[in-house]
Design a protein around this motif. Structure first.
Motif, PDB file in Angstrom:
ATOM      1  N   ARG A 496       0.840  -1.217   0.000  1.00  0.00           N
ATOM      2  CA  ARG A 496       0.000   0.000   0.000  1.00  0.00           C
ATOM      3  C   ARG A 496       0.868   1.256   0.000  1.00  0.00           C
ATOM      4  NH1 ARG A 496      -2.834  -2.474   4.190  1.00  0.00           N
ATOM      5  NH2 ARG A 496      -2.359  -0.757   5.624  1.00  0.00           N
ATOM      6  N   ARG A 497       2.008   1.173   0.693  1.00  0.00           N
ATOM      7  CA  ARG A 497       2.892   2.341   0.756  1.00  0.00           C
ATOM      8  C   ARG A 497       3.413   2.717  -0.628  1.00  0.00           C
ATOM      9  NH1 ARG A 497       6.927   0.440   3.815  1.00  0.00           N
ATOM     10  NH2 ARG A 497       5.676   0.678   5.708  1.00  0.00           N
ATOM     11  N   VAL A 498       3.685   1.712  -1.457  1.00  0.00           N
ATOM     12  CA  VAL A 498       4.149   1.983  -2.818  1.00  0.00           C
ATOM     13  C   VAL A 498       3.087   2.759  -3.593  1.00  0.00           C
ATOM     14  CG1 VAL A 498       4.765   0.923  -5.030  1.00  0.00           C
ATOM     15  CG2 VAL A 498       5.717   0.008  -2.903  1.00  0.00           C
ATOM     16  N   TYR A 499       1.830   2.363  -3.444  1.00  0.00           N
ATOM     17  CA  TYR A 499       0.765   3.061  -4.181  1.00  0.00           C
ATOM     18  C   TYR A 499       0.555   4.475  -3.639  1.00  0.00           C
ATOM     19  CZ  TYR A 499      -0.291  -1.271  -6.604  1.00  0.00           C
ATOM     20  OH  TYR A 499      -0.201  -2.385  -7.401  1.00  0.00           O
ATOM     21  N   ARG A 500       0.726   4.666  -2.341  1.00  0.00           N
ATOM     22  CA  ARG A 500       0.638   6.031  -1.800  1.00  0.00           C
ATOM     23  C   ARG A 500       1.761   6.891  -2.377  1.00  0.00           C
ATOM     24  NH1 ARG A 500      -0.471   3.416   3.177  1.00  0.00           N
ATOM     25  NH2 ARG A 500       1.602   3.925   4.015  1.00  0.00           N
ATOM     26  N   CYS A 501       2.933   6.307  -2.523  1.00  0.00           N
ATOM     27  CA  CYS A 501       4.061   7.039  -3.106  1.00  0.00           C
ATOM     28  C   CYS A 501       3.786   7.380  -4.569  1.00  0.00           C
ATOM     29  CB  CYS A 501       5.335   6.201  -2.972  1.00  0.00           C
ATOM     30  SG  CYS A 501       6.841   7.087  -3.422  1.00  0.00           S
ATOM     31  N   ILE A 502       3.233   6.411  -5.319  1.00  0.00           N
ATOM     32  CA  ILE A 502       2.871   6.666  -6.719  1.00  0.00           C
ATOM     33  C   ILE A 502       1.882   7.821  -6.809  1.00  0.00           C
ATOM     34  CG2 ILE A 502       1.546   5.708  -8.657  1.00  0.00           C
ATOM     35  CD1 ILE A 502       2.797   2.976  -7.981  1.00  0.00           C
ATOM     36  N   GLU A 503       0.894   7.813  -5.933  1.00  0.00           N
ATOM     37  CA  GLU A 503      -0.109   8.883  -5.917  1.00  0.00           C
ATOM     38  C   GLU A 503       0.548  10.241  -5.725  1.00  0.00           C
ATOM     39  OE1 GLU A 503      -4.531   9.362  -3.913  1.00  0.00           O
ATOM     40  OE2 GLU A 503      -2.969   8.287  -2.815  1.00  0.00           O
ATOM     41  N   ASN A 504       1.496  10.317  -4.803  1.00  0.00           N
ATOM     42  CA  ASN A 504       2.196  11.577  -4.556  1.00  0.00           C
ATOM     43  C   ASN A 504       3.054  11.985  -5.750  1.00  0.00           C
ATOM     44  OD1 ASN A 504       2.077  12.776  -1.559  1.00  0.00           O
ATOM     45  ND2 ASN A 504       1.767  10.558  -1.473  1.00  0.00           N
ATOM     46  N   GLY A 516      11.979  15.906  -8.974  1.00  0.00           N
ATOM     47  CA  GLY A 516      13.320  15.678  -8.456  1.00  0.00           C
ATOM     48  C   GLY A 516      13.652  16.532  -7.253  1.00  0.00           C
ATOM     49  N   GLN A 517      12.972  17.675  -7.129  1.00  0.00           N
ATOM     50  CA  GLN A 517      13.217  18.560  -5.993  1.00  0.00           C
ATOM     51  C   GLN A 517      12.646  17.992  -4.690  1.00  0.00           C
ATOM     52  OE1 GLN A 517      14.941  21.555  -6.006  1.00  0.00           O
ATOM     53  NE2 GLN A 517      15.540  20.878  -8.077  1.00  0.00           N
ATOM     54  N   TYR A 518      11.862  16.938  -4.786  1.00  0.00           N
ATOM     55  CA  TYR A 518      11.199  16.383  -3.594  1.00  0.00           C
ATOM     56  C   TYR A 518      11.707  14.990  -3.230  1.00  0.00           C
ATOM     57  CZ  TYR A 518       7.952  20.192  -4.541  1.00  0.00           C
ATOM     58  OH  TYR A 518       7.408  21.436  -4.760  1.00  0.00           O
ATOM     59  N   ASN A 519      12.733  14.545  -3.948  1.00  0.00           N
ATOM     60  CA  ASN A 519      13.211  13.181  -3.738  1.00  0.00           C
ATOM     61  C   ASN A 519      13.647  12.913  -2.307  1.00  0.00           C
ATOM     62  OD1 ASN A 519      12.680  12.065  -6.193  1.00  0.00           O
ATOM     63  ND2 ASN A 519      14.720  12.406  -7.047  1.00  0.00           N
ATOM     64  N   GLU A 520      14.357  13.870  -1.708  1.00  0.00           N
ATOM     65  CA  GLU A 520      14.857  13.657  -0.348  1.00  0.00           C
ATOM     66  C   GLU A 520      13.693  13.506   0.628  1.00  0.00           C
ATOM     67  OE1 GLU A 520      17.769  15.730   2.994  1.00  0.00           O
ATOM     68  OE2 GLU A 520      17.863  16.396   0.907  1.00  0.00           O
ATOM     69  N   THR A 521      12.688  14.368   0.474  1.00  0.00           N
ATOM     70  CA  THR A 521      11.524  14.288   1.365  1.00  0.00           C
ATOM     71  C   THR A 521      10.728  13.011   1.112  1.00  0.00           C
ATOM     72  OG1 THR A 521      11.360  16.693   1.407  1.00  0.00           O
ATOM     73  CG2 THR A 521       9.419  15.449   2.101  1.00  0.00           C
ATOM     74  N   SER A 523      11.866  10.253   0.014  1.00  0.00           N
ATOM     75  CA  SER A 523      12.648   9.144   0.555  1.00  0.00           C
ATOM     76  C   SER A 523      12.496   9.035   2.059  1.00  0.00           C
ATOM     77  CB  SER A 523      14.123   9.333   0.184  1.00  0.00           C
ATOM     78  OG  SER A 523      14.900   8.263   0.654  1.00  0.00           O
ATOM     79  N   LEU A 524      12.463  10.200   2.736  1.00  0.00           N
ATOM     80  CA  LEU A 524      12.280  10.184   4.191  1.00  0.00           C
ATOM     81  C   LEU A 524      10.875   9.722   4.560  1.00  0.00           C
ATOM     82  CD1 LEU A 524      14.078  13.527   5.147  1.00  0.00           C
ATOM     83  CD2 LEU A 524      14.832  11.211   5.740  1.00  0.00           C
ATOM     84  N   LEU A 525       9.890  10.102   3.758  1.00  0.00           N
ATOM     85  CA  LEU A 525       8.504   9.728   4.050  1.00  0.00           C
ATOM     86  C   LEU A 525       8.226   8.251   3.773  1.00  0.00           C
ATOM     87  CD1 LEU A 525       6.512  12.774   2.629  1.00  0.00           C
ATOM     88  CD2 LEU A 525       6.520  11.993   5.002  1.00  0.00           C
ATOM     89  N   PHE A 526       8.729   7.770   2.631  1.00  0.00           N
ATOM     90  CA  PHE A 526       8.345   6.428   2.190  1.00  0.00           C
ATOM     91  C   PHE A 526       9.462   5.397   2.288  1.00  0.00           C
ATOM     92  CE2 PHE A 526       5.406   9.267  -0.083  1.00  0.00           C
ATOM     93  CZ  PHE A 526       4.200   8.696   0.273  1.00  0.00           C
ATOM     94  N   GLY A 527      10.707   5.876   2.412  1.00  0.00           N
ATOM     95  CA  GLY A 527      11.841   4.966   2.391  1.00  0.00           C
ATOM     96  C   GLY A 527      12.382   4.835   0.983  1.00  0.00           C
ATOM     97  N   GLU A 528      13.700   4.702   0.862  1.00  0.00           N
ATOM     98  CA  GLU A 528      14.333   4.659  -0.448  1.00  0.00           C
ATOM     99  C   GLU A 528      13.870   3.485  -1.307  1.00  0.00           C
ATOM    100  OE1 GLU A 528      16.378   5.987  -3.568  1.00  0.00           O
ATOM    101  OE2 GLU A 528      16.140   7.052  -1.656  1.00  0.00           O
ATOM    102  N   PRO A 529      13.735   2.256  -0.753  1.00  0.00           N
ATOM    103  CA  PRO A 529      13.270   1.144  -1.601  1.00  0.00           C
ATOM    104  C   PRO A 529      11.874   1.376  -2.174  1.00  0.00           C
ATOM    105  CG  PRO A 529      14.275   0.314   0.419  1.00  0.00           C
ATOM    106  CD  PRO A 529      14.123   1.794   0.591  1.00  0.00           C
ATOM    107  N   THR A 530      10.970   1.945  -1.340  1.00  0.00           N
ATOM    108  CA  THR A 530       9.600   2.215  -1.802  1.00  0.00           C
ATOM    109  C   THR A 530       9.609   3.257  -2.911  1.00  0.00           C
ATOM    110  OG1 THR A 530       8.608   1.641   0.319  1.00  0.00           O
ATOM    111  CG2 THR A 530       7.335   3.089  -1.107  1.00  0.00           C
ATOM    112  N   LEU A 531      10.413   4.297  -2.732  1.00  0.00           N
ATOM    113  CA  LEU A 531      10.492   5.351  -3.741  1.00  0.00           C
ATOM    114  C   LEU A 531      11.031   4.798  -5.057  1.00  0.00           C
ATOM    115  CD1 LEU A 531      10.234   8.285  -4.633  1.00  0.00           C
ATOM    116  CD2 LEU A 531      12.490   8.733  -3.613  1.00  0.00           C
ATOM    117  N   ARG A 532      12.043   3.933  -4.981  1.00  0.00           N
ATOM    118  CA  ARG A 532      12.589   3.324  -6.206  1.00  0.00           C
ATOM    119  C   ARG A 532      11.531   2.480  -6.910  1.00  0.00           C
ATOM    120  NH1 ARG A 532      17.305   2.235  -3.213  1.00  0.00           N
ATOM    121  NH2 ARG A 532      16.638   0.070  -2.966  1.00  0.00           N
ATOM    122  N   GLN A 533      10.802   1.681  -6.127  1.00  0.00           N
ATOM    123  CA  GLN A 533       9.777   0.831  -6.716  1.00  0.00           C
ATOM    124  C   GLN A 533       8.672   1.664  -7.364  1.00  0.00           C
ATOM    125  OE1 GLN A 533       9.123  -3.018  -6.575  1.00  0.00           O
ATOM    126  NE2 GLN A 533       8.196  -1.962  -8.310  1.00  0.00           N
TER     127      GLN A 533
END
Length: 579
Positions: A496-504, A516-521, A523-533
């Motif tokens: 579910r976290r992956v889909y929330r990240c996709i939505e964002n 790209g300006q929001y990648n750091e945030t 990553s902190l919100l969802f975790g780097e693996p989730t953001l990559r996926q």
């Protein structure tokens, strides 16, 4: 060695068990007994599963350990013999093209237009099952073969009234009758009597619940005629439960009994029914059904009695009563003044009498009985239908909930990772046209026995549509899907976290922000693996999120292969006469 005989069985329990186990071993099945329960005197239950394919299982109940074991093995055989174990599953492209898919005597009818082909059923039965002609012929193609080119597969059944052979579509059987009216036994008449008893039980049970009928109590003096049954009832009462013992014969008309449990801690009510032309057998079945697979500490959380009779009579509530008897019961059922007088009935005393009385009673009510006997596994088994009496689901479900709908999307789903973008769009458009429930499991839709802990096991229509939206770049579909997934809440938190990240990611892009300006945030919100996926899915670099290719014969699922392997064990014996 001493032998144990019980009413309604034509062989000793020891002999039945030995015979059934020997037959299973010779066919290649190795059953394991699990979950034995005997918390109340003379009430036993057991769960039996195949060692090599856990999707093959059965449950047994009885007044003794031997009776429960024989019951479970008998149910296992009825499910093997009638193909019920595979009713909800796709048998694969290879089996679909075999000389026969289900049985050697099956007959196929090509689909030519919307009308049901002549030769299927009878004109009267076609009118019964399809009164408005709203169910088209293509909707009778069975889920198991999905073979539209071959057409409609039918199995011959015999009408008992006159011996006429009637061809029943496999699709219709699976959609309306499920497991009702199936049985295995020591003799043909024993098996058929059990099948008809089951039909009586469910029909009268549904009528009582649907109409809010109140049943008469069975006098204690009558219960005490059967000391083993009386001991079980006493044990439940001593455990703190309210136990009502009711005559469900509706004034001596039907061979049905009822035992109802009232839970004093949470005020839940659970009504159990049993049927057989012999009073004692029907009463014991109602009692043992109450605790089949249920420990005493799991008898809580049944619903309290209800007041809305329309809701209680609704098909969905009745379906729950069929599945596990945990539906709602009306307060009318619990009145002190019954709608019928108690009748001290007993309709027969031998297997031949059991069977003849059951057939005569159904014929007298104006219904026909259709039967197919299956003896290829060396055991008497049968399946029986009584149109207008034994349907578990309303006939309208042939139009609105027909499982053949899976045939329209299965071919594409089996090669999901190989689809072109155009094919993905076509599949997405097909889903839009079908308007299926978002929460419908894909396993149910396409007849897949998925491996546990895989993405396929939990995949729903809503998620697959979301993934197809990602594959074709349809942002509206993806955002709708992400919102649904967030509300559905059944998928794992990680998924579910992956889909929330996709939505964002999509919403940031819609706002014309540089993601790209929001990648750091992010990553902190969802975790780097989730953001990559999530990024890989949005960019179509990894289109289907862990869904491996299934293949034309479901080769991508080990469990499904085990299921098909089990099917081949029984297929090779079909057409072999009973030894």
């Amino acid at each position: 060695m001493s032998e144990t005989f019980i009413p309604s069985k034509d062989a000793s329990l020891e002999s039945s068990i030995s015979t059934l186990l020997g037959k299973l071993e010779s066919i290649g099945f190795h059953v394991i007994e699990r979950s034995w329960l005997n918390e109340i005197e003379n009430i036993w239950s057991v769960h039996v599963t195949d060692r090599d394919c856990t999707r093959l299982f059965s449950n047994g109940k009885g007044g003794s350990e031997l009776a429960a074991r024989a019951s479970a093995l008998g149910e296992f055989f009825e499910r093997l013999s009638t193909n019920y174990f595979w009713t909800h599953f796709y048998l694969g492209g290879t089996v679909a093209k075999n000389d026969f898919v289900h049985y050697p005597n099956e007959q196929w009818f090509p689909v030519k237009g919307k009308a049901w082909p002549k030769g299927i059923l009878t004109p009267e039965l076609q009118a019964f099952y399809n009164p408005e002609k709203a169910v088209h012929a293509e909707q009778l193609i069975d889920l198991n073969s999905g073979n539209a080119e071959r057409g409609i597969c039918t199995i011959p059944y015999t009408r008992l009234r006159d011996g006429q052979t009637v061809l029943y579509p496999v699709n219709l059987i699976g959609n309306l009758y499920v497991s009702n009216g199936m049985s295995a036994g020591n003799t043909l008449m024993e098996a058929r009597t059990q099948a008809l008893s089951e039909i009586f039980e469910r029909d009268i049970k549904f009528r009582i619940i649907r109409d809010g009928l109140c049943l008469p109590d069975v006098p204690e003096a009558v219960i005490n005629r059967y000391p083993r049954i009386a001991a079980g009832i006493h044990g439940l009462r001593a455990a703190g439960f309210g136990i009502l013992v009711k005559d469900a014969s509706l004034g001596g008309e039907y061979p049905v009994m009822n035992v109802t449990l009232l839970h004093p801690q949470d005020q839940g009510v659970f009504a159990s029914f049993g049927a057989h032309p012999r009073f004692e057998v029907a009463l014991e079945r109602a009692l043992t059904e109450l605790l089949q697979g249920r420990a005493l500490d799991s008898l809580g959380d049944f619903p309290a009695p209800g007041f809305d009779q329309d809701e209680i009579a609704d098909a969905q509530n009745l379906e729950i009563h069929f599945v596990d008897s945990s539906g709602v019961i009306s307060w009318e059922f619990l009145r002190d003044t019954p709608d019928f007088e108690f009748v001290d009935w007993n309709f027969s005393n031998t297997t031949a009498e059991d069977y003849q009385w059951s057939v005569d009673r159904i014929h007298a009510s104006g219904h026909d009985i259709f039967v197919a006997d299956f003896t290829h596994l060396g055991v008497y088994a049968c399946r029986m239908f009584v149109p207008g009496m034994s349907e578990i689901y309303p006939i309208e479900e042939l139009q609105w909930e027909n499982n053949t709908v899976g045939n329209l999307v299965r071919p594409a789903i089996l090669r999901l990772n190989e689809l072109t973008q155009t094919e993905c769009q076509t599949l997405l458009d097909t889903f839009a046209q079908l308007d299926l429930a978002e929460e419908l499991p894909i396993t149910t839709l396409i007849g897949l026995a998925a491996d546990a802990d895989t993405a396929w096991a939990d995949l729903r229509v809503g998620e697959l549509k979301t993934l197809l939206g990602l594959a074709v770049g349809d942002e509206e579909v993806v955002l709708e899907g992400c919102a649904w997934i967030g509300q559905f809440g059944v998928l794992s938190e990680q998924r579910r976290r992956v889909y929330r990240c996709i939505e964002n990611l999509l919403q940031l892009d819609d706002a014309e922000r540089d993601v790209g300006q929001y990648n750091e945030t992010l990553s902190l919100l969802f975790g780097e693996p989730t953001l990559r996926q999530a990024t890989a899915l949005v960019r179509r670099e990894q289109p289907f999120f862990g869904l491996n290719t299934l293949g034309a014969n479901m080769e991508g699922s080990e469990m499904h292969q085990r299921l098909l392997g089990a099917y081949q064990k029984v297929q090779r014996l079909k057409g072999v006469p009973l030894n």
